[in-house]
Write an enzyme that holds these catalytic residues in place. Sequence first.
Site, PDB file in Angstrom:
ATOM      1  CD  GLU A   1      -4.051   3.604  -2.239  1.00 35.49           C
ATOM      2  OE1 GLU A   1      -4.779   3.187  -1.324  1.00 35.49           O
ATOM      3  OE2 GLU A   1      -2.873   3.965  -2.060  1.00 35.49           O
TER       4      GLU A   1
ATOM      5  CG  ASP B   1      -2.022   1.002   1.161  1.00 37.60           C
ATOM      6  OD1 ASP B   1      -2.349   1.461   0.051  1.00 37.60           O
ATOM      7  OD2 ASP B   1      -2.589   1.336   2.221  1.00 37.60           O
TER       8      ASP B   1
END
Length: 267
Positions: A224, A167
């Site tokens: 993202e 992430d």
Amino acid sequence: YDAIKAGFNKVVFIIRKDIEQDFRHFRVVYQPIVCADEKGAKWIGAEALLRYNNPELPELGQMEMIQTLEYSGLILEVGRWVMAQAIHECAKWNRSGNRSMVHVNVATQQVSDVDLVAFIKQKCAEENLPTTHLIVELTETSLLSNFEVGTNFCKNLLELGIGVALDDFGTGYSSFNYLRNLPISQIKIDRGYSRQLQTSKYNQTFISFVHQLSKELNIELCVEGVETEAELEILREMGISVMQGYYFDRPMEADVISREFLSKLGK
């Protein structure tokens, strides 16, 4: 110093009390993740995000709350609760006929929790959720702070069929050399690279390079922070399809996203 310590202890006391009362004031919201191609954007899953709102702590922000959980060690208990909630919710989506994924963030301390993998396996079995429908998200810092423990944790997850996502890529060590040795199945590029994507040649080059590298390593890529149609189109032109961001949907309550999945997901 004593005043700061006393204030911290007070916050921890209140949070611990809420945990003991069946996680009162805690909830999990879900932000959709989509596959966007020339035919449109199809929801393929959602990321579980922890929220905490206690009227006794009106000034406690999201980041401060997470840091408090980590510094106090309460993140271990709360993290397991979030994992159980997310698995339960994803199982409901799948029982409705929508084969979707759920992403769950794991903090640095949780990586060292020797029983966490067994806990996840047990929860998936209890909910009758195939492990292939779960993706655990970790940051570079979580993995590289203790490389051996981190890689073993990831390997154990992958052996169960659980996906592992790196992430916020691009905000930590950002060393591409690590990618060759990390047992991961997905890279999530930090939202900072989606900002000013139209005007920043650096951001475009970074995302394009990571995309090409991920293809070489057979690792899925998710970007993202997509907030505009222009950003969406640039990413599409690069050949990137898996995205997440406010352009598609903001995080929403479990009951709301369940209705959205029931009516939209997979169509």
